[in-house]
Design an enzyme around this catalytic site. Structure first.
Site, short mmCIF file in Angstrom:
data_model
loop_
_atom_site.label_atom_id
_atom_site.label_comp_id
_atom_site.label_asym_id
_atom_site.label_seq_id
_atom_site.Cartn_x
_atom_site.Cartn_y
_atom_site.Cartn_z
N GLU A 11 42.66 8.17 24.22
CA GLU A 11 41.45 8.60 23.52
C GLU A 11 40.21 8.23 24.32
O GLU A 11 39.26 7.65 23.79
CB GLU A 11 41.43 8.02 22.10
CG GLU A 11 42.61 8.53 21.30
CD GLU A 11 42.65 8.04 19.86
OE1 GLU A 11 41.62 7.53 19.38
OE2 GLU A 11 43.71 8.17 19.23
N HIS A 52 51.56 11.81 4.82
CA HIS A 52 50.86 10.97 5.79
C HIS A 52 51.48 9.58 5.83
O HIS A 52 51.64 8.93 4.80
CB HIS A 52 49.36 10.86 5.45
CG HIS A 52 48.60 10.10 6.50
ND1 HIS A 52 47.86 8.99 6.23
CD2 HIS A 52 48.51 10.30 7.83
CE1 HIS A 52 47.33 8.53 7.37
NE2 HIS A 52 47.70 9.31 8.34
N HIS A 53 51.84 9.14 7.03
CA HIS A 53 52.38 7.80 7.24
C HIS A 53 51.56 7.09 8.32
O HIS A 53 51.78 7.31 9.51
CB HIS A 53 53.84 7.87 7.74
CG HIS A 53 54.81 8.40 6.73
ND1 HIS A 53 56.05 8.88 7.09
CD2 HIS A 53 54.72 8.52 5.38
CE1 HIS A 53 56.70 9.27 5.99
NE2 HIS A 53 55.92 9.08 4.94
N GLU A 54 50.63 6.26 7.91
CA GLU A 54 49.92 5.42 8.88
C GLU A 54 50.74 4.14 9.04
O GLU A 54 50.89 3.39 8.08
CB GLU A 54 48.50 5.12 8.40
CG GLU A 54 47.74 4.10 9.23
CD GLU A 54 47.63 4.47 10.71
OE1 GLU A 54 47.01 5.49 11.02
OE2 GLU A 54 48.19 3.71 11.55
N HIS A 86 49.69 10.89 15.47
CA HIS A 86 48.41 10.43 16.03
C HIS A 86 48.66 9.08 16.70
O HIS A 86 49.63 8.39 16.38
CB HIS A 86 47.36 10.33 14.93
CG HIS A 86 46.73 11.66 14.66
ND1 HIS A 86 45.37 11.83 14.55
CD2 HIS A 86 47.28 12.89 14.53
CE1 HIS A 86 45.11 13.12 14.34
NE2 HIS A 86 46.26 13.78 14.31
N GLU A 87 47.77 8.74 17.66
CA GLU A 87 48.05 7.59 18.54
C GLU A 87 49.50 7.70 19.00
O GLU A 87 50.29 6.76 18.87
CB GLU A 87 47.78 6.26 17.83
CG GLU A 87 46.37 6.06 17.36
CD GLU A 87 46.06 6.84 16.09
OE1 GLU A 87 45.03 7.54 16.07
OE2 GLU A 87 46.84 6.77 15.13
N GLU A 93 47.98 13.98 18.49
CA GLU A 93 46.62 13.67 18.91
C GLU A 93 46.73 13.33 20.40
O GLU A 93 47.07 14.20 21.20
CB GLU A 93 46.08 12.53 18.06
CG GLU A 93 44.61 12.28 18.21
CD GLU A 93 44.15 11.07 17.43
OE1 GLU A 93 43.07 11.13 16.85
OE2 GLU A 93 44.85 10.04 17.42
N GLU A 147 37.46 13.29 15.18
CA GLU A 147 37.05 12.11 14.40
C GLU A 147 36.02 11.25 15.13
O GLU A 147 35.19 10.62 14.49
CB GLU A 147 38.28 11.28 14.04
CG GLU A 147 38.99 10.69 15.25
CD GLU A 147 40.36 10.07 14.89
OE1 GLU A 147 41.07 10.65 14.07
OE2 GLU A 147 40.67 9.01 15.46
#
Ligand code: NOJ
Ligand code: CA
Length: 695
Positions: free
Chosen positions: A177, A402-404, A472-473, A491, A497
């Site tokens: 990023e 969604h799984h953070e 993501h990440e 991502e 964002e």
């Protein structure tokens, strides 16, 4: 006819792979004979290769090898035991993608090497030469007395010719990023990019670059270096020798294990890839990365449908609502989700992402103790998961889970089956995962072998539950989507964002015109375009999106992903005529053509939607205004399209006047031309509907 073609191919391969008089030198050419790789052993028996394009050297003598725990490999000179050549010319179909049919046409050379003296270990090198570049990999074949390799470093060199112009970002073991930098190769200074106020995880130990890294040589040839099929191995950054004008692999390490890769023999490394093109757009059109991956292992994946999606998401990044339940501003409520489902179903949007639905967010960013915090099955009290799913189904909108994980992969792995079983029970077929923060356990990095294996385990387990993954990440994309097409998007870049909160002012206007020629070569991007309230003054004084509104529309075509978010708050879409483009635009493509482009300056892409015959065109500019002529020669004969053209209005400017947009409709057919003006930070989007379009 096919036989004849095969025969012709065989004749070609005989003439295109030659062993020169020197018995230790092997040449292999691409099918069109423009790309020429040579493998050879030096006088001392050291393996090396060279590469040229149209007779000009691109990579000069570059050595190949490893540093293993016990020392260099090879440790003494090698000899060629054997070699083989072959060719493949096939077409395979993407279940979803930038195009339906992909041609996989290459010449292959396999060289079997052996150390000439004890320990006489064996190593094979495999080269595949395509018209659009090369891939090569090492194979550690099965052999006696060498059963396990502990790799301290891979030592693959890329010795450049001259001092090319490079679009690069620092070689970060955690995260991709970063902003891209544009400089001569000799001026790359990754270590100066270490301090970053906006990153929850970053580790840049060397003057190295992340891949893909794209370059333009003094001969105006475009090159991009990356890797394909990163499996059970560490991600590769490229260490830069600015004085010697060369790069060498620097694998992501692990302070926990003390080595970079550990494998049992036999195994093959990922492919090291070099894409080659005479136009910058040729890099985007290249299929090298997916071609170097194994065919689809999942078979029919029609349970996943490419789609646009809305979300309870941007509002958290703006600070309008929160992920966490406590504090009185919780975003993920049943009522709010239903409101978005209504909006999606009225507007040709097939999915809804809901973040902050599950317990754990009170202990997210900034917490050292993140093990065991998130629970992937328990909703907050104001969110009725079953009811939201039921309502969505009634309205034709599928929920995106969604799984953070908050970078606690062991906690996630413990819950994988439970979490995916719940999704399966509810009929949810995709999940967005997240890995914000430093990896637990300490000493591991997002791009090391341990995490590569974690991401793969999630992907494979998800596939067994008929679930597609948007990480993501993530681990960087290396074309695994060919083998496991439930790897839909990710991502792995500075997404939208950052515009909501980055302390450095967000993504500059040139950002996406670099992304298209760098990060996008690796695979689909969940950028989350479509912010209409460019300045969002109501929410943030210091941040904004640094593009015009028209560029936000263009991104649906320019930035490829089989899932595309309509990212803004729905109140910013309601009543805005520009929203019609988001409603109409396709997400799955029959073919894609790059009409023009130059990294860091501009790019225009045209894509034909699968099964409808509709075309969509998107073009974006950097901080400079420019005029362009779009020639519609690519359209099929005999069809007059209903075109809607969304372009920057007079005096539009990403900062001073981002909302000025002009929308007009006309008929367009093959051979027509259109003049467009792109504002500074601007763009344009065109829908060409074969059937007259939506109302
Ligand atoms: C970072 C992701 O990139 C973003 O999209 C998400 O909202 C947060 N993590 C929370 O998971
Ligand atoms: Ca992120």
């Amino acid at each position: 006819m096919k036989k004849l073609l095969n025969l012709l191919g065989l004749i070609l391969i005989l003439s295109s792979c030659t062993q020169t008089k020197n018995t230790n030198m092997f040449d292999i050419f691409s099918p069109d004979e423009q790309v020429h790789a040579s493998f050879f052993l030096t006088a001392k028996g050291r393996p090396a290769y060279k590469l040229s394009f149209k007779g000009k050297t691109i990579i000069d003598t570059s050595y190949l090898g490893f540093k293993l725990k016990e020392g260099d490999f090879p440790s003494v000179g090698m000899t060629v035991e054997n070699h083989e050549t072959s060719q493949v010319n096939e077409t395979w179909e993407m279940p979803w993608g930038e195009k339906r049919n992909v041609i996989n046409h290459y010449h292959e050379l396999i060289i079997n090497l052996k150390e000439s003296q004890p320990p006489q270990r064996k190593m094979n090198l495999i080269f595949r030469v395509y018209n659009d570049g090369i891939g090569f990999r090492y194979e550690f074949p099965e052999q006696e007395n060498f059963t396990k390799a502990i790799i301290m470093e891979e030592k693959t060199q890329f010795n450049l010719v001259g001092d090319p112009l490079v679009w690069w970002q620092p070689g970060d073991w955690d995260i991709y990023e970063h902003l891209y930098n544009t400089s001569r190769f000799s001026e790359i200074d990754a270590l100066s990019k270490r301090d970053h106020a906006d990153l929850a995880q970053t580790h840049i130990p060397e003057n190295a670059v992340n891949t893909p890294v794209t370059m333009k040589t003094n001969d105006k040839i475009y090159l991009s270096f990356h890797e394909a099929n990163l499996t059970d191995y560490s991600g590769m950054t490229l260490k830069v020798d600015t004085a010697g004008l060369s790069m060498e692999s620097c694998l992501v390490g692990s302070e926990r294990s003390g080595f970079k890769v550990k494998r049992s023999l036999p195994f093959k490394t990922p492919w090291r890839t070099i894409q080659i093109a005479e136009t910058a757009g040729g890099l985007i059109e290249s299929d090298l990365i997916v071609n170097l991956n194994e065919p689809n292992r999942l078979g029919d994946i029609s349970w996943f449908t490419p789609m646009k999606y809305a979300g309870i998401w941007w509002e958290m990044h703006l600070g309008k609502s929160t992920w966490a339940y406590e504090g009185g501003k919780h975003g993920a409520t049943t009522e709010h989700a239903k409101e978005l489902i209504d909006f999606a179903s009225e507007n040709n949007i097939g999915g809804l992402l809901v973040e902050g639905w599950n317990t754990g967010w009170e202990h997210w960013i900034g917490f050292e103790e993140r093990e065991g915090v998130f629970d992937f099955v328990t909703p907050y009290p104001d969110y009725n998961l079953e009811e939201v799913v039921r309502y969505g189904r009634e309205k034709g909108v599928e929920l995106i889970m969604h799984h953070e994980t908050s970078a606690a992969p062991r906690t996630y792995e413990q819950q994988l089956d439970t979490a995916f079983s719940l999704m399966q029970k509810l009929g949810i077929h995709s999940v967005k995962t997240g890995y914000v923060g430093k990896i637990i356990p300490k000493g591991e990095y997002h791009h090391g072998q341990w995490m590569v294996n974690h991401y793969r385990k999630v992907l494979e387990t998800a596939a067994s539950y008929k679930i597609a993954v948007n990480a993501h990440e993530p681990i960087k994309a290396t074309g695994i989507r060919r083998t496991l097409p439930n790897a839909i998007s990710r991502e792995g870049l500075r997404g939208q964002e950052f515009n909501a909160w980055a302390k450095d002012g967000g993504n500059p206007p040139e950002h996406l015109s670099i992304i298209a020629f760098t990060r996008m070569l690796a695979g689909p991007i969940d950028f989350t375009p479509g912010i209409f309230d460019i300045k969002f003054k109501e929410w943030k004084e210091m941040n904004q999106v640094n593009t015009t509104l028209a560029q936000q529309l263009a991104l649906y075509v320019v930035i490829y992903s089989p899932i595309q978010m309509a990212a803004d708050l729905i109140e910013n879409y309601r009543g805005n005529p520009a929203f019609r483009f988001i409603r109409d635009v396709g997400v799955d493509w029959e073919q894609s053509l790059v009409l023009n482009g130059e990294p860091g300056d501009y790019v225009t892409i045209a894509r034909e939607e699968k099964n409808t015959g509709n075309w969509f065109v998107g073009g974006i500019s950097d901080e400079n205004a420019r005029d362009m002529v779009i020639n519609f020669d690519f359209l099929p004969d005999g069809i007059t399209f209903e075109a809607s053209i969304y372009k920057d209005g007079a005096n539009a400017h990403w900062d001073k006047n981002p909302l000025a947009i002009s929308i007009d409709s006309r008929h367009i057919k093959k051979g027509d031309e259109l003049n467009v003006w792109l504002a500074p930070g601007g763009g344009f989007a065109i829908s060409l509907l074969a059937t007259g379009g939506s109302e």
